[in-house]
Design an enzyme around this catalytic site. Structure first.
Site, PDB file in Angstrom:
ATOM      1  N   GLY A  68     -44.751 -14.378 -34.494  1.00 21.36           N
ATOM      2  CA  GLY A  68     -44.783 -13.947 -36.098  1.00 21.36           C
ATOM      3  C   GLY A  68     -44.210 -13.083 -36.086  1.00 21.36           C
ATOM      4  O   GLY A  68     -43.430 -12.266 -34.758  1.00 21.36           O
ATOM      5  N   GLU A  96     -44.702 -12.843 -58.014  1.00 14.17           N
ATOM      6  CA  GLU A  96     -42.995 -13.511 -58.113  1.00 14.17           C
ATOM      7  C   GLU A  96     -43.017 -15.197 -57.737  1.00 14.17           C
ATOM      8  O   GLU A  96     -42.133 -15.588 -58.468  1.00 14.17           O
ATOM      9  CB  GLU A  96     -42.875 -13.224 -56.175  1.00 14.17           C
ATOM     10  CG  GLU A  96     -42.608 -11.899 -55.817  1.00 14.17           C
ATOM     11  CD  GLU A  96     -42.174 -11.713 -54.500  1.00 14.17           C
ATOM     12  OE1 GLU A  96     -42.483 -10.126 -53.878  1.00 14.17           O
ATOM     13  OE2 GLU A  96     -43.055 -12.028 -53.333  1.00 14.17           O
TER      14      GLU A  96
HETATM   15  C1  LIG Z   1     -45.945 -16.117 -49.217  1.00  6.68           C
HETATM   16  C2  LIG Z   1     -45.990 -14.744 -48.333  1.00  6.68           C
HETATM   17  C3  LIG Z   1     -45.567 -13.994 -49.120  1.00  6.68           C
HETATM   18  C4  LIG Z   1     -45.718 -12.608 -47.959  1.00  6.68           C
HETATM   19  N1  LIG Z   1     -44.502 -11.544 -48.188  1.00  6.68           N
HETATM   20  C5  LIG Z   1     -44.960 -10.351 -48.244  1.00  6.68           C
HETATM   21  C6  LIG Z   1     -43.755  -9.007 -48.408  1.00  6.68           C
HETATM   22  O1  LIG Z   1     -43.302  -9.478 -49.822  1.00  6.68           O
HETATM   23  N2  LIG Z   1     -43.333  -8.181 -47.805  1.00  6.68           N
HETATM   24  C7  LIG Z   1     -44.106  -7.686 -46.567  1.00  6.68           C
HETATM   25  O2  LIG Z   1     -44.732  -6.850 -45.637  1.00  6.68           O
HETATM   26  N3  LIG Z   1     -45.492  -9.128 -45.918  1.00  6.68           N
HETATM   27  C8  LIG Z   1     -45.662 -10.170 -46.274  1.00  6.68           C
HETATM   28  N4  LIG Z   1     -46.411 -11.068 -46.393  1.00  6.68           N
HETATM   29  C9  LIG Z   1     -47.527 -10.832 -45.506  1.00  6.68           C
HETATM   30  C10 LIG Z   1     -46.835 -11.490 -43.969  1.00  6.68           C
HETATM   31  O3  LIG Z   1     -46.467 -12.373 -43.797  1.00  6.68           O
HETATM   32  C11 LIG Z   1     -48.012 -10.767 -43.530  1.00  6.68           C
HETATM   33  O4  LIG Z   1     -48.275  -9.909 -43.399  1.00  6.68           O
HETATM   34  C12 LIG Z   1     -47.039 -11.337 -41.475  1.00  6.68           C
HETATM   35  O5  LIG Z   1     -46.759 -12.265 -41.456  1.00  6.68           O
HETATM   36  C13 LIG Z   1     -48.070 -11.058 -39.689  1.00  6.68           C
HETATM   37  O6  LIG Z   1     -47.413 -11.003 -39.236  1.00  6.68           O
HETATM   38  P1  LIG Z   1     -48.769 -11.803 -37.875  1.00  6.68           P
HETATM   39  O7  LIG Z   1     -47.969 -11.548 -36.964  1.00  6.68           O
HETATM   40  O8  LIG Z   1     -50.281 -11.006 -37.952  1.00  6.68           O
HETATM   41  O9  LIG Z   1     -48.974 -13.289 -37.948  1.00  6.68           O
HETATM   42  P2  LIG Z   1     -47.741 -14.155 -38.623  1.00  6.68           P
HETATM   43  O10 LIG Z   1     -46.582 -13.789 -39.290  1.00  6.68           O
HETATM   44  O11 LIG Z   1     -48.054 -15.514 -39.773  1.00  6.68           O
HETATM   45  O12 LIG Z   1     -47.197 -15.421 -37.256  1.00  6.68           O
HETATM   46  C14 LIG Z   1     -49.002 -16.210 -36.600  1.00  6.68           C
HETATM   47  C15 LIG Z   1     -47.814 -17.357 -35.782  1.00  6.68           C
HETATM   48  O13 LIG Z   1     -48.596 -16.887 -35.143  1.00  6.68           O
HETATM   49  C16 LIG Z   1     -48.729 -18.740 -34.961  1.00  6.68           C
HETATM   50  N5  LIG Z   1     -50.230 -19.413 -34.273  1.00  6.68           N
HETATM   51  C17 LIG Z   1     -51.520 -19.467 -35.859  1.00  6.68           C
HETATM   52  N6  LIG Z   1     -52.345 -20.044 -34.862  1.00  6.68           N
HETATM   53  C18 LIG Z   1     -52.085 -20.003 -33.712  1.00  6.68           C
HETATM   54  C19 LIG Z   1     -52.250 -21.456 -32.231  1.00  6.68           C
HETATM   55  N7  LIG Z   1     -54.147 -21.361 -32.971  1.00  6.68           N
HETATM   56  N8  LIG Z   1     -51.997 -21.882 -31.404  1.00  6.68           N
HETATM   57  C20 LIG Z   1     -50.897 -21.404 -31.628  1.00  6.68           C
HETATM   58  N9  LIG Z   1     -50.100 -20.517 -32.942  1.00  6.68           N
HETATM   59  C21 LIG Z   1     -50.544 -20.282 -33.948  1.00  6.68           C
HETATM   60  C22 LIG Z   1     -48.283 -19.115 -36.507  1.00  6.68           C
HETATM   61  O14 LIG Z   1     -47.819 -20.819 -35.964  1.00  6.68           O
HETATM   62  C23 LIG Z   1     -46.959 -18.020 -36.312  1.00  6.68           C
HETATM   63  O15 LIG Z   1     -46.022 -18.414 -35.847  1.00  6.68           O
HETATM   64  C24 LIG Z   1     -45.933 -12.781 -46.703  1.00  6.68           C
HETATM   65  C25 LIG Z   1     -47.048 -13.923 -46.376  1.00  6.68           C
HETATM   66  C26 LIG Z   1     -47.117 -14.780 -47.272  1.00  6.68           C
HETATM   67  C27 LIG Z   1     -48.319 -16.293 -46.964  1.00  6.68           C
END
Ligand SMILES: Cc1cc2nc3c(=O)[nH]c(=O)nc-3n(C[C@H](O)[C@H](O)[C@H](O)COP(=O)(O)OP(=O)(O)OC[C@H]3O[C@@H](n4cnc5c(N)ncnc54)[C@H](O)[C@@H]3O)c2cc1C
Length: 433
Positions: free
Chosen positions: A11, A169
């Protein structure tokens, strides 16, 4: 042997670690249970038929194609053996590491009411978005053929729970879809009479924004015809209704935009976590008692410089990812002193509808058309690749000029009815409907 860095989750956080480790003398294994990186901030646009799935998601392999030291693994991680330094996969295999970065994000949560999940659709994955899109479009199709006015009214009532940026949104865009895009295409119903109801337990919409922007968002939603219900928490969700306060509202479409729960990384490590399951990490983002394991993004809770928790947003995950890559590089260069993470908030943005958005840059606050253009430019800038940028820009201009939404496709089935569960089934081979 080369130092092995394993990153779980491609992500925003995980990809940033990989990006910032470019040139470091490490071998990287990037594990994700999906084959694509997803731009979640625009997921609601897929759910409301404004963008296609391929405009907001990219194959992880293609993203790291030019990085020969990065190996991509498509697998579901189910645990970590910290003593042996192995990541455990669902298929029974393991992946060894010297340094591990957990960036597995979060999913929506139902405040202890998991039984609502089949009825109140959450928005986190591409499948969630196409399921919501299907549900919304099918509701209009069903209403067009429904002769009973009560059932027709329920089909034309769309409820969104939670008035944070995603809820606002979604509500604004569904209202525009009903009033602008679909209006001339149905013969038996006036789609503009569809009710869009946004329910929020707190006293205002966009609670993370200053009061004046929150008030502007409320006024804008009401101008779009959205019914905003504040100060009343949802107490029940069923297949055909939602209850809040002393109201039970008949509806066939409930969209859940309230509450998140972290992925179970804290359980994998038996490490301390907050009530939402987010790992409590050390100031340098290592997991307590595990200096070789970092955790970043939505899966952790970190306190910012002002004493407030760092928000669960993409820029925070990216900053944390960059910080961790910096520590790994410093350690490879023999530096071992602690490097506490410091979050810098760059601003908050939310779109309410066409030519309506709010932006809070701290001292500078914007609303209306200018904020909308800036919101659009910022999102296009953060997409991956020129093709997606161009395609999204053209789509938005088209919606802006003609009110047409090209991604209005009902997939995942034929003319199946709206009964829950059934709609998610793929059509049986040779079925005639
Ligand atoms: C609908 C929505 C709208 C949003 N709008 C905004 C916005 O406008 N602006 C903003 O800044 N933020 C926004 N966010 C929040 C933002 O998307 C998150 O804060 C961000 O994605 C977090 O990044 P991350 O890397 O922690 O997790 P993520 O981007 O969620 O990535 C996690 C990754 O881990 C993988 N994963 C999970 N569990 C496992 C496992 N057990 N084994 C292997 N892979 C796994 C998933 O497949 C995913 O690819 C929004 C979120 C959502 C859901």
């Amino acid at each position: 042997m080369q130092h092995r860095v394993v990153v779980v989750g491609a992500g925003f956080g995980g990809l940033e670690v990989v990006k910032a480790l470019a040139g470091a003398p490490v071998g990287i294994t990037l594990i994700d249970r999906r084959n694509h990186h997803l731009f979640q901030p625009l997921l609601y646009q897929v759910a409301t038929a404004s963008l296609a799935t391929s405009e907001i998601a990219w194959p992880i392999r293609s993203v790291v194609r030019d990085r020969p030291e990065v190996t991509t693994v498509l697998a579901n991680v189910t645990g970590v053996d910290a003593a042996r330094r192995h990541v455990l996969l669902q298929d029974g295999k393991t992946v060894p590491y010297d340094t591990l970065v957990l960036a597995t994000g979060a999913r929506h949560a139902y405040f202890g009411h998991d039984e609502w999940e089949p009825f109140a659709l959450g928005l986190k994955t591409l499948e969630d978005a196409t399921t919501i899109r299907r549900r919304i479009l099918m509701a209009f199709e069903q209403a067009e053929r429904e002769t009973d006015p009560t059932r027709q009214a329920a089909l034309l009532t769309f409820v969104i729970v939670g008035a944070g940026p995603t809820g606002v949104e979604m509500a604004g865009t569904i209202a525009e879809l009903a009033r602008d895009t679909l209006r001339r295409e149905f013969r038996n119903i006036d789609t503009a009479r569809a009710r869009v109801v946004l329910i929020e337990a707190g006293p205002r919409v966009l609670a993370g924004f200053p009061d004046d922007l929150s008030d502007y968002a409320l006024r804008s939603l009401r101008k779009l015809g959205v019914e905003v219900e504040l100060g009343r928490a949802v107490s029940d969700c069923t297949a055909d209704s939602v209850a809040y306060g002393d109201v039970r509202l008949a509806t066939r479409t409930i969209i859940w935009a309230a509450g998140v729960r972290a992925s179970p990384a804290a359980e994998w490590l038996d490490a301390p976590a907050d009530r939402a399951g987010r790992l409590e990490v050390m100031p340098d983002l290592t997991v307590t008692g595990h200096p070789d394991i970092f955790a970043i993004g939505d899966v952790v809770t970190v306190v910012g410089p002002t004493g407030k928790p760092v928000p669960g947003i993409a820029p925070a995950a990216k900053q944390e990812g960059k910080h961790v890559a910096g520590i790994i590089k410093a350690r490879m260069g023999g530096k071992t002193e602690p490097m506490p993470f410091r979050y810098r908030h760059q601003g908050s943005l939310a779109q309410i509808g066409k030519r309506r958005a709010v932006i809070d840059f701290g001292r500078i606050k914007l609303r209306g058309a200018l904020a909308w253009w800036l919101w659009g430019a910022a999102h296009i800038y953060f997409l991956i690749g020129s093709r997606a940028r161009l395609s999204v820009a053209i789509n938005w201009l088209w919606i802006h000029a003609r009110n047409q939404r090209s991604a209005r496709l009902i997939t995942q089935g034929e003319a199946a009815d709206l009964s829950l569960g059934k709609e998610a089934e793929p059509p049986a081979p040779g079925r005639i409907s």
